[in-house]
Structure formats: structure tokens, C-alpha cells
Design a protein around this motif. Structure first.
Motif, PDB file in Angstrom:
ATOM      1  N   ILE A 105       0.519  -5.197  11.371  1.00 15.53           N
ATOM      2  CA  ILE A 105       1.318  -4.066  11.171  1.00 15.53           C
ATOM      3  C   ILE A 105       2.835  -3.948  11.316  1.00 15.53           C
ATOM      4  O   ILE A 105       3.624  -3.762  10.368  1.00 15.53           O
ATOM      5  N   THR A 106       3.250  -4.558  12.453  1.00 17.56           N
ATOM      6  CA  THR A 106       4.430  -4.773  12.961  1.00 17.56           C
ATOM      7  C   THR A 106       4.991  -5.602  11.978  1.00 17.56           C
ATOM      8  O   THR A 106       6.360  -5.156  11.519  1.00 17.56           O
ATOM      9  N   GLU A 107       4.675  -6.645  11.647  1.00 16.30           N
ATOM     10  CA  GLU A 107       5.442  -7.581  10.580  1.00 16.30           C
ATOM     11  C   GLU A 107       5.637  -6.760   9.289  1.00 16.30           C
ATOM     12  O   GLU A 107       6.692  -6.834   8.728  1.00 16.30           O
ATOM     13  N   ALA A 108       4.647  -6.158   8.814  1.00 17.17           N
ATOM     14  CA  ALA A 108       4.659  -5.331   7.173  1.00 17.17           C
ATOM     15  C   ALA A 108       5.845  -4.176   7.539  1.00 17.17           C
ATOM     16  O   ALA A 108       6.661  -3.956   6.712  1.00 17.17           O
ATOM     17  N   ARG A 109       5.738  -3.436   8.609  1.00 21.13           N
ATOM     18  CA  ARG A 109       6.767  -2.522   8.850  1.00 21.13           C
ATOM     19  C   ARG A 109       8.345  -2.973   8.863  1.00 21.13           C
ATOM     20  O   ARG A 109       9.267  -2.570   8.073  1.00 21.13           O
ATOM     21  N   THR A 110       8.243  -4.296   9.479  1.00 20.47           N
ATOM     22  CA  THR A 110       9.714  -4.783   9.377  1.00 20.47           C
ATOM     23  C   THR A 110      10.170  -5.406   8.310  1.00 20.47           C
ATOM     24  O   THR A 110      11.193  -5.283   7.815  1.00 20.47           O
ATOM     25  N   ILE A 111       9.269  -6.081   7.225  1.00 23.81           N
ATOM     26  CA  ILE A 111       9.402  -6.207   6.057  1.00 23.81           C
ATOM     27  C   ILE A 111       9.975  -5.117   5.165  1.00 23.81           C
ATOM     28  O   ILE A 111      10.922  -5.160   4.630  1.00 23.81           O
ATOM     29  N   LEU A 112       9.254  -3.937   5.329  1.00 24.81           N
ATOM     30  CA  LEU A 112       9.329  -2.447   4.497  1.00 24.81           C
ATOM     31  C   LEU A 112      10.932  -2.188   4.972  1.00 24.81           C
ATOM     32  O   LEU A 112      11.655  -1.757   4.043  1.00 24.81           O
ATOM     33  N   LEU A 113      11.143  -2.240   6.251  1.00 24.27           N
ATOM     34  CA  LEU A 113      12.427  -1.234   6.776  1.00 24.27           C
ATOM     35  C   LEU A 113      13.650  -2.267   6.191  1.00 24.27           C
ATOM     36  O   LEU A 113      14.439  -1.765   6.028  1.00 24.27           O
TER      37      LEU A 113
ATOM     38  N   ASP B 236       5.496  11.646   8.111  1.00 20.38           N
ATOM     39  CA  ASP B 236       5.227  13.193   8.350  1.00 20.38           C
ATOM     40  C   ASP B 236       4.081  13.145   9.446  1.00 20.38           C
ATOM     41  O   ASP B 236       3.504  11.885   9.803  1.00 20.38           O
ATOM     42  N   SER B 237       3.735  14.356   9.662  1.00 19.27           N
ATOM     43  CA  SER B 237       2.802  14.707  10.740  1.00 19.27           C
ATOM     44  C   SER B 237       1.349  14.002  10.368  1.00 19.27           C
ATOM     45  O   SER B 237       0.768  13.348  11.239  1.00 19.27           O
ATOM     46  N   GLU B 238       1.198  13.940   9.056  1.00 23.28           N
ATOM     47  CA  GLU B 238      -0.227  13.571   8.699  1.00 23.28           C
ATOM     48  C   GLU B 238      -0.345  12.106   8.753  1.00 23.28           C
ATOM     49  O   GLU B 238      -1.345  11.573   9.305  1.00 23.28           O
ATOM     50  N   ASN B 239       0.618  11.445   8.016  1.00 27.24           N
ATOM     51  CA  ASN B 239       0.618   9.752   7.994  1.00 27.24           C
ATOM     52  C   ASN B 239       0.771   9.462   9.508  1.00 27.24           C
ATOM     53  O   ASN B 239       0.287   8.477   9.733  1.00 27.24           O
ATOM     54  N   GLU B 240       1.428  10.093  10.167  1.00 28.72           N
ATOM     55  CA  GLU B 240       1.911   9.674  11.735  1.00 28.72           C
ATOM     56  C   GLU B 240       0.518   9.539  12.316  1.00 28.72           C
ATOM     57  O   GLU B 240      -0.017   8.504  13.090  1.00 28.72           O
ATOM     58  N   GLN B 241      -0.304  10.621  12.377  1.00 28.92           N
ATOM     59  CA  GLN B 241      -1.554  10.703  13.006  1.00 28.92           C
ATOM     60  C   GLN B 241      -2.591   9.754  12.518  1.00 28.92           C
ATOM     61  O   GLN B 241      -3.200   8.960  13.418  1.00 28.92           O
ATOM     62  N   PHE B 242      -2.374   9.563  11.247  1.00 32.65           N
ATOM     63  CA  PHE B 242      -3.509   8.472  10.854  1.00 32.65           C
ATOM     64  C   PHE B 242      -3.102   7.184  11.197  1.00 32.65           C
ATOM     65  O   PHE B 242      -4.081   6.592  11.725  1.00 32.65           O
ATOM     66  N   TRP B 243      -1.931   6.695  10.880  1.00 34.48           N
ATOM     67  CA  TRP B 243      -1.664   5.271  11.247  1.00 34.48           C
ATOM     68  C   TRP B 243      -1.821   5.000  12.827  1.00 34.48           C
ATOM     69  O   TRP B 243      -2.029   4.147  13.337  1.00 34.48           O
ATOM     70  N   ASN B 244      -1.343   5.964  13.317  1.00 32.30           N
ATOM     71  CA  ASN B 244      -1.240   5.872  14.917  1.00 32.30           C
ATOM     72  C   ASN B 244      -2.855   5.622  15.530  1.00 32.30           C
ATOM     73  O   ASN B 244      -3.254   4.950  16.337  1.00 32.30           O
ATOM     74  N   GLU B 245      -3.828   6.606  14.851  1.00 31.79           N
ATOM     75  CA  GLU B 245      -5.319   6.401  15.296  1.00 31.79           C
ATOM     76  C   GLU B 245      -5.901   5.092  15.028  1.00 31.79           C
ATOM     77  O   GLU B 245      -6.682   4.468  15.486  1.00 31.79           O
TER      78      GLU B 245
ATOM     79  N   ASP C 114       0.834  -1.156  -0.014  1.00 30.58           N
ATOM     80  CA  ASP C 114       0.150   0.026  -0.092  1.00 30.58           C
ATOM     81  C   ASP C 114       0.782   1.332   0.024  1.00 30.58           C
ATOM     82  O   ASP C 114       1.665   1.280   0.855  1.00 30.58           O
ATOM     83  N   PRO C 115       0.679   2.029  -1.149  1.00 32.78           N
ATOM     84  CA  PRO C 115       1.486   3.481  -0.939  1.00 32.78           C
ATOM     85  C   PRO C 115       1.298   4.326   0.169  1.00 32.78           C
ATOM     86  O   PRO C 115       2.499   4.759   0.593  1.00 32.78           O
ATOM     87  N   TYR C 116       0.283   4.447   0.738  1.00 32.80           N
ATOM     88  CA  TYR C 116       0.372   5.439   1.803  1.00 32.80           C
ATOM     89  C   TYR C 116       0.899   4.770   2.935  1.00 32.80           C
ATOM     90  O   TYR C 116       1.654   5.265   3.995  1.00 32.80           O
ATOM     91  N   PHE C 117       0.881   3.288   3.135  1.00 28.46           N
ATOM     92  CA  PHE C 117       1.401   2.775   4.291  1.00 28.46           C
ATOM     93  C   PHE C 117       3.042   2.877   4.385  1.00 28.46           C
ATOM     94  O   PHE C 117       3.711   3.030   5.079  1.00 28.46           O
ATOM     95  N   TYR C 118       3.422   2.545   2.895  1.00 30.46           N
ATOM     96  CA  TYR C 118       4.824   2.703   2.581  1.00 30.46           C
ATOM     97  C   TYR C 118       5.251   4.079   2.803  1.00 30.46           C
ATOM     98  O   TYR C 118       6.481   4.106   3.476  1.00 30.46           O
ATOM     99  N   ALA C 119       4.711   5.176   2.470  1.00 28.87           N
ATOM    100  CA  ALA C 119       4.983   6.278   2.637  1.00 28.87           C
ATOM    101  C   ALA C 119       5.311   6.613   4.162  1.00 28.87           C
ATOM    102  O   ALA C 119       6.270   7.308   4.684  1.00 28.87           O
TER     103      ALA C 119
END
Length: 700
Positions: free
Chosen positions: A47-55, A26-35, A15-20
Motif C-alpha cells: 500500500i505504501t509503495e502504491a501511494r508513493t508512486i501515485l503521489l 474523503d470520510s468514506e474512502n478514508e474509513q474504508f482504506w484505514n479499516e 484501481d480507481p477507488y484506491f486512486y480516489a
């Protein structure tokens, strides 16, 4: 609709927005994904596994990212992980109910495996709870062969339907949570559902409002006040009741009291005040006297209807007419004119007061507010209740005492007055003739000069009323005095007094304050029988049957000791030694009591209980102990022991008291024992009569 709800690890990674967010937050996507994670904690592992893979696949030029920024990001990630770890407080049952955990145990995939293995490494102390949760889930696992697929499908359909219904109820039933949360007593009284429940309840309304009160016990006092507002017919027009409220209440109840007012307008009471009248009572009644002496259309109609409805009263009415005929006098000049005028003025005033009360709506105000004991004793309804109570009078006066606990001591005084004067009188003709001779002699001695004005003046109605009043007063006084001199032996105590009385056979009766016994000493050997009003402890010598009569029932023994409490329509008997038989007024309730057993008759219902025998007579030594006892009843005993009056600035009728006091201490000490545990305060006022004012401690 939330498109991420059903995403898997690979979906998030693509997902592009998740990847970004992962690559360049930034402040916008940080707020969206934390909420979003806060709203969907079950997706945390994915979510954790997807972040790990991307990182792991994103090449980051460390020179391009300041060390300070990297450190800051990791601190945020660690803080977020800690904040989102909802499992720290979980029990085994909580884990078993968690969808992510359940999936890991029953149908594990790579994402759930990775998450839970990592979580256990971080939280090794949770190993035992995790194993217990797995066991719980294992107990619920069933082989698919044991349950037909159709059954499983059917069960899931029912569950789905149940969940949909539940959410529908939640979504549509929140209704701002509780429409009654801010309701005042007036709001409840104006609510159609509440009003119908109070006035004409049915099963649905009972269920609704009983459930509401269970869920909202803090609303009980407001609901009770609303009930009183709806039931309010007698309204005091004081400053604390706005006229608008009075008008609103009257508008609601006008339709319900039409019959009552029609009865009042036609000269009838709401109940038959004449049901227990004797011939003398009829002769003393102003309406009856006017009908016999100077009938008009109104009195004729009233008494003709009464006789049709009460044919059994015909002989009494004839006798009353004869009594009135006895006191009709010829227009002689032996009675001074000023005496006649004075008597007539008194009668006029009495009648004017009576009719003004009726015309102003005697039922619509508290006619008893300023009553003394003598006023109550003169009230026909009160007299009937004390001497021959029926269901209507019981209900009326019991309700009155519940609403006006401060009147208990006055009511007790009035009951004693009525019982003292409640003597059945038979008037032989010889006595009447003799009495008239005495009256004639008195008239001749006090007579004045004859004048022609007196001869010519027509006194018919006024003279008959005046002479009737004077003769009735003389007859009443004469026969009360005669019967008193020949009547029973009476022993009584005043407020603040206790007394031990020895009966003719050596038995004793210890009278509590404001109590009274009467008996025929001349017949005591043949019949050991006495009447009690109040409270007394008896120690009875062995012999013939010993009976104690009260308004509510009779206690019979042979030789024993026992306590009898007879106040405010309640009778309580406690046996200390021997055996006691308690019989209700109409013989409907009979109980045999042995030592340590008690029984009481309250509101017509009999109940039996056990008690500590050492407590039954403690009051005779000045000690009064109570367990879960109505607070007004406790204060009523204080009234009797210390001869005081109470005024209440707060509602105490529903409060129960456990404790005690002693009349050997002073009044302040007794009040301290009672008020302190009830969060009440007291003020003792001395202004002619000693008055105690009761209020709540923390009232501002």
C-alpha cells in the motif's frame, strides 16, 4: 470476496477507488482504506509503495490545496504509520514468522525491498534482531534438490488440510465461546452430559469434563456443588432449599432408591444391622421380642427370611429365645399396675418414635443432625463402626465426617463411650438365677395389694414387654458394674486436658486431650499390652514386647519412644528413638520404622514418610504444628485443646493449613494464628457452651 487480497503495487495504483483515496480523500474512502489496512497489515508495504508512486505522478497545484490541509494530511499519515507499525515489539522469532518479512528474505520483490529498507532506516536499533531473524529463516532453507517435488506437494497438501480443519473447528466450535460460562450448579446438574459423567462416567465423558475443569479452574466450586445436588438423597427441607428444587431432585432419584424403600417397607435396614448381634442384642430388639412372644405374619416372614439367609445365626437366635423365656413371668399381682402402665408407656413411646422415623424416611433426612454423644453411642451402625468396622461402615461414617466436620468432637466423645461399654459378657445360669432372686425380692418389697381386676386382666403382651424391659435394664446394669469393677485399668483425658501416666513397668504414656488408654495391670508383667483411642506419646522401658492396639492396627516395640495418633479412622505412628513395627488391623500392612520415619493408615491405605524428630512430641509441651494439613483436622485439635464447638458458615473441608498454635495461649490467640493466613474470621460465642463460628473475611 475481498478483491484486494491478491493485489500488487501496480494493481492498487490502477484501481480507481484506491486512486480516489490517494488523490482526493474523503470520510468514506478514508474509513474504508484505514479499516482495510488494519485487517491486512501484511499489505502495508505494498500500500505504501502504491501511494508513493501515485503521489509522485499526481500533479498537485499547491495553490489549490491549503497549507493547513497538507499539514493535517501528513500528520494523519504519520500517526497512521506509527499506529500500524506492529513490528516495534517483535522478537526475532516473530519476524521469522511474519509472511511479509519471510517473503523479503526468501523471494524479495521491489515492494518488499522498498518497505523493509525504509523500515530499517527508521528503526536502526532493530538491526540485530533482523539479522537474527534472517539467520532463523536461513536455517530452515533447504535446496530443492534435497526434497523431491512430490514430497513437498504432499507436505503442502497436509498443511492445507490441517489449516482447513483448524479453521473449520474454530468457525464451528466457538459456540458463543463457552456454553457453560454462565452455568450455575443447578444448570450443571440438569445438563445431560454432566449428569451422565457424575452418575455413570465413561472414558469420553471423563476426558471432556476433566479437560473443561483444567481450562476453567474457577468453576471447580460450582461443579462440586452440582455433584452434591445430583448425589443428594438426604435433603433438609429448609428455607434455603426451594421446594421446586427438592421436588426436582426427588423425581430424578426415585427410580434409583426403589430397592432401598422396598427394604425399609419390609422392615429391613439397607445393611444387616444384626451382623454383630449377640444373644442379648437379639433379646433386646423389639422386632425379635415381638416375634418370639406374639408373632404375626409380618414378623414371621421377616425372621424366617433372615434365618434362611443367615443359618450361622441359628445358635445365637436359640439362645436369645431362651433368654426371653427366662424373663416371661406369670400373671401375678406382685407388680403394681401403675408401674406396669408406666413401663408400657415408655416402651410404646420408644417404638412409636422408631417407626415414625422409618415411615418418614429415615434415610431421606439427616437423622444425626441433633445427635449427642450418647445418641451416637446408642446407634447400631455407629456401634459396629467403632467396635468391628467393615468396608460399608467405614465408607458411611468417613463420608459423614467429611460432610459434617463440626461433629468431630461429638463423634470422639461417642467413640469413648462405646469403647468404655464394649465389654464381652458371659452370663452363667447361676448368675441369672441369683439375679432373679434379687429381682423377686425387690418385687415383693415394692408390691401392692392383690385385686381381682389384676387377676382377670390379660397382660400377656404388655406385661412381657414391660418386664422384659426392666429385667434387661437390670441385667445390663448389673453386669456392666460387675465387669467395670473387675475390668482393665483405664486412664483418660477430657477436652482441654493432657496427662502423663506411669505404667506398671515404669514406662510412660503422655495422653493428649480427649484420649484414652486401657490395660490389664494384673497381667502387665506377662504381657505389656494396652489399647489406645486418641493420641499419646510413649516412652518405653526396655523389656518384653510392648504393644499398642488401635482400631486400625497394632504398634509393637521393645524399648523406644514414639507417638501414636488414632482418630477419625486414621492411624499415624512416628518413631523418635529405637525401632517400631506397625501392623494393620488384619495384618495386611506391616512397616518397620526407624527414628525420623513415620507411617499412616488412612482409608485402608498405608504410606510412609519422614519427619523432624523434634516435632513429634511438641504437643506434649502445648505446641501444635502443621504442614499442608486438612483445616477440619486442625480445628478438631483446637476443639480438644480448648473444649469448644465449631460452627461453619463457609466450606473449609478442602482447605489445607500450614502453621501452628499453642494451648499455652488463650483461645483467641490460637484462632488468630489459624484464621489469619486462611482469610477467615472467627466469632466466639458463649451461650451455655462455648461455640466458635468460622466465616470468610470478605463475605458480604
Amino acid at each position: 470476496m475481498d478483491k484486494y487480497h491478491d493485489f500488487k503495487v501496480e494493481d492498487f495504483a490502477e484501481d480507481p477507488y484506491f486512486y480516489a483515496w490517494v488523490a482526493s480523500p474523503d470520510s468514506e474512502n478514508e474509513q474504508f482504506w484505514n479499516e482495510w489496512i488494519e485487517k491486512h497489515p501484511e499489505k502495508y508495504a505494498v500500500i505504501t509503495e502504491a501511494r508513493t508512486i501515485l503521489l509522485s505522478v499526481i500533479e498537485v497545484n499547491e495553490d489549490e490545496v491549503p497549507t493547513e490541509r497538507v499539514s493535517q494530511l501528513w500528520n494523519q499519515i504519520e500517526e497512521g504509520i506509527e499506529a500500524l507499525d506492529k513490528y516495534q515489539q517483535y522478537s526475532a522469532e516473530d519476524f521469522a514468522d511474519d509472511p511479509s518479512f519471510f517473503t523479503w528474505v526468501t523471494e524479495p520483490d521491489e515492494a518488499t525491498k522498498t518497505f523493509w529498507h525504509n523500515w530499517l532506516k527508521l528503526n536502526p536499533e532493530k538491526h540485530n534482531i533482523i539479522e537474527e531473524a534472517k539467520s532463523l529463516i536461513g536455517m530452515l532453507q533447504l535446496k530443492e534438490a534435497d526434497i523431491p517435488q512430490s514430497t513437498i506437494d504432499n507436505l503442502w497438501n497436509k498443511i492445507d488440510t490441517r489449516i482447513e480443519n483448524l479453521w473449520g473447528e474454530i468457525e464451528s466450535g466457538i459456540n458463543a465461546i463457552d456454553q457453560y460460562s454462565d452455568f450455575t450448579a443447578e444448570d450443571f446438574a440438569n445438563d445431560p452430559s454432566f449428569f451422565a459423567w457424575v452418575t455413570e462416567p465413561d472414558e469420553a465423558l471423563q476426558t471432556h469434563w476433566n479437560t473443561y475443569l483444567k481450562q476453567n479452574p474457577e468453576k471447580t466450586s460450582t461443579v462440586d456443588e452440582a455433584k452434591r445436588l445430583i448425589g443428594l438423597i438426604q435433603v433438609k427441607e429448609e428455607d434455603d432449599i426451594p421446594q421446586s428444587k427438592i421436588d426436582d431432585l426427588w423425581n430424578r432419584i426415585d427410580s434409583r432408591i426403589g430397592d432401598l424403600w422396598s427394604n425399609i417397607e419390609s422392615g429391613m435396614e439397607a445393611i444387616d444391622q444384626y451382623s454383630d448381634f449377640t444373644a442379648e442384642d437379639f433379646a433386646n430388639d423389639p422386632s425379635f421380642f415381638a416375634w418370639v412372644t406374639t408373632p404375626d405374619e409380618t414378623t414371621n416372614k421377616h425372621w424366617e427370611v433372615y434365618q434362611e439367609q443367615n443359618p450361622e445365626k441359628a445358635s445365637l437366635i436359640d439362645e436369645a429365645k431362651r433368654l426371653i423365656g427366662l424373663i416371661q413371668v406369670k400373671e401375678e399381682d406382685d407388680i403394681p399396675q401403675n408401674r406396669i402402665d408406666d413401663l408400657w408407656n415408655r416402651i410404646d413411646s420408644r417404638i412409636d418414635n422408631l417407626w415414625s422415623n422409618i415411615e418418614s424416611g429415615i434415610e431421606a433426612i439427616d437423622q444425626y443432625k441433633d445427635y449427642t454423644a450418647n445418641d451416637f453411642a446408642d446407634d447400631p451402625s455407629f456401634f459396629v463402626w467403632v467396635t468391628e468396622p467393615d468396608e460399608a461402615s467405614e465408607h458411611h461414617w468417613t463420608t459423614y465426617l467429611e460432610q459434617n466436620p463440626e461433629k468431630v468432637s461429638v463423634i470422639e466423645d461417642a467413640r469413648l463411650l462405646v469403647l468404655d461399654l464394649n465389654l464381652k459378657i458371659e452370663i452363667p445360669q447361676t448368675r441369672i438365677d441369683n439375679l432373679w432372686e434379687q429381682i423377686d425380692q425387690g418385687i415383693q418389697q415394692g408390691g401392692g395389694k392383690k385385686t381381682s381386676d389384676t387377676k382377670t386382666r390379660s397382660l400377656s403382651l404388655r406385661r412381657f414387654y414391660a418386664v422384659a424391659a426392666s429385667v434387661i435394664i437390670l441385667i445390663g446394669a448389673f453386669f456392666i458394674i460387675r465387669n467395670f469393677n473387675q475390668g482393665p485399668t483405664v486412664e483418660m483425658t477430657a477436652m482441654g486436658e493432657q496427662k502423663k501416666v506411669e505404667l506398671p513397668d515404669g514406662s510412660t504414656a503422655t495422653l493428649n486431650a480427649d484420649s484414652r488408654i486401657s490395660y490389664q495391670s494384673s497381667d502387665w508383667k506377662q504381657e505389656r499390652n494396652l489399647k489406645l483411642s486418641g493420641e499419646a506419646f510413649f516412652e518405653v522401658k526396655k523389656g518384653s514386647k510392648f504393644e499398642v492396639e488401635t482400631n486400625k492396627g497394632t504398634v509393637a516395640v521393645l524399648g523406644t519412644s514414639f507417638n501414636v495418633f488414632d482418630r477419625n479412622n486414621a492411624l499415624k505412628v512416628e518413631c523418635v528413638t529405637g525401632k517400631v513395627k506397625l501392623t494393620g488391623k488384619l495384618g495386611s500392612a506391616v512397616q518397620i520404622l526407624e527414628p525420623g520415619m513415620g507411617a499412616k493408615i488412612d482409608q485402608g491405605k498405608l504410606s510412609k514418610y519422614s519427619f523432624d524428630k523434634t516435632e513429634a512430641s511438641k504437643w506434649t509441651s502445648g505446641e501444635f504444628n502443621y504442614t499442608e494439613t486438612s483445616l477440619p483436622q486442625v480445628f478438631a485439635e483446637v476443639t480438644r485443646q480448648f473444649n469448644v464447638r465449631f460452627e461453619y458458615k463457609t466450606d473449609i473441608k478442602d482447605k489445607l493449613y500450614t502453621g501452628g498454635f499453642s494451648n499455652k495461649e488463650d483461645l483467641a490467640a490460637a484462632l488468630q494464628f489459624i484464621c489469619e493466613p486462611m482469610n477467615l474470621k472467627y466469632t466466639i460465642q458463649t451461650n451455655g457452651t462455648k461455640t466458635v463460628v468460622i466465616d470468610v473475611k470478605d463475605k458480604k
